[in-house]
Design a protein around this motif. Structure first.
Motif, PDB file in Angstrom:
ATOM      1  N   THR A 162       9.766  19.621  -5.391  1.00  0.00           N
ATOM      2  CA  THR A 162       9.154  18.339  -5.061  1.00  0.00           C
ATOM      3  C   THR A 162       8.155  18.530  -3.930  1.00  0.00           C
ATOM      4  O   THR A 162       8.507  19.050  -2.870  1.00  0.00           O
ATOM      5  N   LEU A 163       6.924  18.142  -4.197  1.00  0.00           N
ATOM      6  CA  LEU A 163       5.883  18.133  -3.173  1.00  0.00           C
ATOM      7  C   LEU A 163       5.832  16.733  -2.587  1.00  0.00           C
ATOM      8  O   LEU A 163       5.898  15.749  -3.331  1.00  0.00           O
ATOM      9  N   CYS A 164       5.705  16.635  -1.266  1.00  0.00           N
ATOM     10  CA  CYS A 164       5.686  15.325  -0.620  1.00  0.00           C
ATOM     11  C   CYS A 164       4.591  15.278   0.437  1.00  0.00           C
ATOM     12  O   CYS A 164       4.416  16.225   1.211  1.00  0.00           O
ATOM     13  N   TYR A 165       3.864  14.168   0.454  1.00  0.00           N
ATOM     14  CA  TYR A 165       2.869  13.903   1.487  1.00  0.00           C
ATOM     15  C   TYR A 165       3.124  12.505   2.017  1.00  0.00           C
ATOM     16  O   TYR A 165       3.227  11.554   1.248  1.00  0.00           O
ATOM     17  N   ASP A 166       3.239  12.399   3.335  1.00  0.00           N
ATOM     18  CA  ASP A 166       3.526  11.125   3.983  1.00  0.00           C
ATOM     19  C   ASP A 166       2.389  10.808   4.955  1.00  0.00           C
ATOM     20  O   ASP A 166       2.098  11.604   5.855  1.00  0.00           O
ATOM     21  N   MET A 196       0.835  -1.176   0.000  1.00  0.00           N
ATOM     22  CA  MET A 196       0.000   0.000   0.000  1.00  0.00           C
ATOM     23  C   MET A 196       0.885   1.246   0.000  1.00  0.00           C
ATOM     24  O   MET A 196       1.865   1.325   0.730  1.00  0.00           O
ATOM     25  N   ILE A 197       0.543   2.216  -0.801  1.00  0.00           N
ATOM     26  CA  ILE A 197       1.289   3.467  -0.879  1.00  0.00           C
ATOM     27  C   ILE A 197       1.075   4.274   0.395  1.00  0.00           C
ATOM     28  O   ILE A 197      -0.046   4.450   0.853  1.00  0.00           O
ATOM     29  N   THR A 198       2.175   4.772   0.974  1.00  0.00           N
ATOM     30  CA  THR A 198       2.070   5.604   2.171  1.00  0.00           C
ATOM     31  C   THR A 198       2.703   6.978   1.987  1.00  0.00           C
ATOM     32  O   THR A 198       2.525   7.853   2.816  1.00  0.00           O
ATOM     33  N   VAL A 199       3.464   7.161   0.910  1.00  0.00           N
ATOM     34  CA  VAL A 199       4.111   8.448   0.642  1.00  0.00           C
ATOM     35  C   VAL A 199       3.858   8.821  -0.809  1.00  0.00           C
ATOM     36  O   VAL A 199       3.983   7.988  -1.711  1.00  0.00           O
ATOM     37  N   ILE A 200       3.500  10.080  -1.016  1.00  0.00           N
ATOM     38  CA  ILE A 200       3.297  10.602  -2.373  1.00  0.00           C
ATOM     39  C   ILE A 200       4.331  11.690  -2.620  1.00  0.00           C
ATOM     40  O   ILE A 200       4.497  12.594  -1.798  1.00  0.00           O
ATOM     41  N   GLU A 201       5.049  11.601  -3.720  1.00  0.00           N
ATOM     42  CA  GLU A 201       5.943  12.670  -4.144  1.00  0.00           C
ATOM     43  C   GLU A 201       5.542  13.072  -5.543  1.00  0.00           C
ATOM     44  O   GLU A 201       5.197  12.228  -6.369  1.00  0.00           O
ATOM     45  N   GLN A 202       5.586  14.369  -5.792  1.00  0.00           N
ATOM     46  CA  GLN A 202       5.209  14.873  -7.101  1.00  0.00           C
ATOM     47  C   GLN A 202       6.148  16.008  -7.475  1.00  0.00           C
ATOM     48  O   GLN A 202       6.304  16.976  -6.729  1.00  0.00           O
ATOM     49  N   ALA A 203       6.775  15.907  -8.623  1.00  0.00           N
ATOM     50  CA  ALA A 203       7.636  16.968  -9.128  1.00  0.00           C
ATOM     51  C   ALA A 203       6.777  17.986  -9.868  1.00  0.00           C
ATOM     52  O   ALA A 203       5.894  17.619 -10.636  1.00  0.00           O
ATOM     53  N   VAL A 204       7.024  19.257  -9.583  1.00  0.00           N
ATOM     54  CA  VAL A 204       6.308  20.346 -10.244  1.00  0.00           C
ATOM     55  C   VAL A 204       7.304  21.442 -10.579  1.00  0.00           C
ATOM     56  O   VAL A 204       8.405  21.479 -10.038  1.00  0.00           O
ATOM     57  N   GLN A 205       6.923  22.332 -11.452  1.00  0.00           N
ATOM     58  CA  GLN A 205       7.738  23.503 -11.779  1.00  0.00           C
ATOM     59  C   GLN A 205       7.200  24.691 -11.007  1.00  0.00           C
ATOM     60  O   GLN A 205       5.997  24.873 -10.893  1.00  0.00           O
ATOM     61  N   ALA A 206       8.104  25.484 -10.466  1.00  0.00           N
ATOM     62  CA  ALA A 206       7.723  26.694  -9.749  1.00  0.00           C
ATOM     63  C   ALA A 206       8.500  27.861 -10.319  1.00  0.00           C
ATOM     64  O   ALA A 206       9.679  27.727 -10.656  1.00  0.00           O
ATOM     65  N   ARG A 207       7.853  28.991 -10.444  1.00  0.00           N
ATOM     66  CA  ARG A 207       8.531  30.204 -10.880  1.00  0.00           C
ATOM     67  C   ARG A 207       8.816  31.026  -9.645  1.00  0.00           C
ATOM     68  O   ARG A 207       7.914  31.393  -8.910  1.00  0.00           O
ATOM     69  N   LEU A 208      10.107  31.297  -9.405  1.00  0.00           N
ATOM     70  CA  LEU A 208      10.501  32.108  -8.262  1.00  0.00           C
ATOM     71  C   LEU A 208      10.340  33.576  -8.620  1.00  0.00           C
ATOM     72  O   LEU A 208      10.915  34.052  -9.587  1.00  0.00           O
ATOM     73  N   ILE A 209       9.555  34.282  -7.843  1.00  0.00           N
ATOM     74  CA  ILE A 209       9.286  35.686  -8.109  1.00  0.00           C
ATOM     75  C   ILE A 209      10.256  36.574  -7.357  1.00  0.00           C
ATOM     76  O   ILE A 209      10.768  37.539  -7.894  1.00  0.00           O
ATOM     77  N   ALA A 210      10.526  36.270  -6.104  1.00  0.00           N
ATOM     78  CA  ALA A 210      11.435  37.070  -5.292  1.00  0.00           C
ATOM     79  C   ALA A 210      12.424  36.140  -4.619  1.00  0.00           C
ATOM     80  O   ALA A 210      12.071  35.398  -3.722  1.00  0.00           O
ATOM     81  N   THR A 211      13.649  36.195  -5.077  1.00  0.00           N
ATOM     82  CA  THR A 211      14.659  35.316  -4.520  1.00  0.00           C
ATOM     83  C   THR A 211      16.029  35.926  -4.754  1.00  0.00           C
ATOM     84  O   THR A 211      16.231  36.656  -5.721  1.00  0.00           O
ATOM     85  N   ALA A 212      16.973  35.657  -3.879  1.00  0.00           N
ATOM     86  CA  ALA A 212      18.322  36.202  -4.036  1.00  0.00           C
ATOM     87  C   ALA A 212      19.047  35.577  -5.226  1.00  0.00           C
ATOM     88  O   ALA A 212      19.532  36.294  -6.087  1.00  0.00           O
ATOM     89  N   PRO A 213      19.137  34.240  -5.304  1.00  0.00           N
ATOM     90  CA  PRO A 213      19.739  33.678  -6.515  1.00  0.00           C
ATOM     91  C   PRO A 213      18.788  33.927  -7.685  1.00  0.00           C
ATOM     92  O   PRO A 213      17.593  33.691  -7.570  1.00  0.00           O
ATOM     93  N   LYS A 214      19.297  34.405  -8.763  1.00  0.00           N
ATOM     94  CA  LYS A 214      18.451  34.755  -9.916  1.00  0.00           C
ATOM     95  C   LYS A 214      18.097  33.504 -10.719  1.00  0.00           C
ATOM     96  O   LYS A 214      18.695  33.199 -11.727  1.00  0.00           O
ATOM     97  N   VAL A 215      17.111  32.786 -10.250  1.00  0.00           N
ATOM     98  CA  VAL A 215      16.624  31.584 -10.912  1.00  0.00           C
ATOM     99  C   VAL A 215      15.161  31.821 -11.225  1.00  0.00           C
ATOM    100  O   VAL A 215      14.393  32.219 -10.371  1.00  0.00           O
TER     101      VAL A 215
END
Length: 138
Positions: A26-30, A1-20
């Protein structure tokens, strides 16, 4: 039976020091921690150059895709019809990420299939949690 869910998603960083602009997140639910979700950011998107994870209430994320939610370190709100903004407040500053609401909703739906919202208390291992708390008290 599955007990942990991980999902990769893309996020756009709006305000951050490193210019990425766009980073994989990765979203995770356990099921062992049924009230929480974890969002992990890769090293390239952090000031420290190491992966950083934020853990916060699943209920906050679920509410935030529909209406502004949260008043502490993590705040979630709809941005437009298709995207959701998540703000992370720390001593170093504020990071704001913009994510596709449908991806967040898909993750929340998968988590709800594992542990329905409102029934999280049925999945807590109270004996184990109490034993962990008492372990150092002897």
């Amino acid at each position: 039976m599955i007990t942990v869910i991980e999902q990769a998603v893309q996020a756009r960083l709006i305000a951050t020091a490193p210019k990425v602009e766009t980073v994989p997140v990765t979203l995770c639910y356990d099921r062992a921690d049924p009230f929480a979700v974890r969002m992990a950011f890769p090293a390239l998107a952090t000031l420290e150059g190491v992966e950083v994870s934020w853990t916060f209430a699943r209920e906050l994320l679920a509410a935030g895709v529909r209406q502004p939610s949260g008043s502490g370190d993590v705040r979630v709100r709809p941005y437009d019809g298709d995207r959701t903004t998540i703000e992370f407040h720390a001593a170093e500053g504020v990071a704001i990420v913009l994510m596709v609401t449908a991806e967040l909703q898909r993750f929340l739906d998968r988590a709800a299939a594992l542990v329905p919202l409102g029934l999280e208390h049925h999945y807590l291992d109270m004996d184990h949690g109490l034993a962990e708390l008492m372990r150092g008290s002897r």
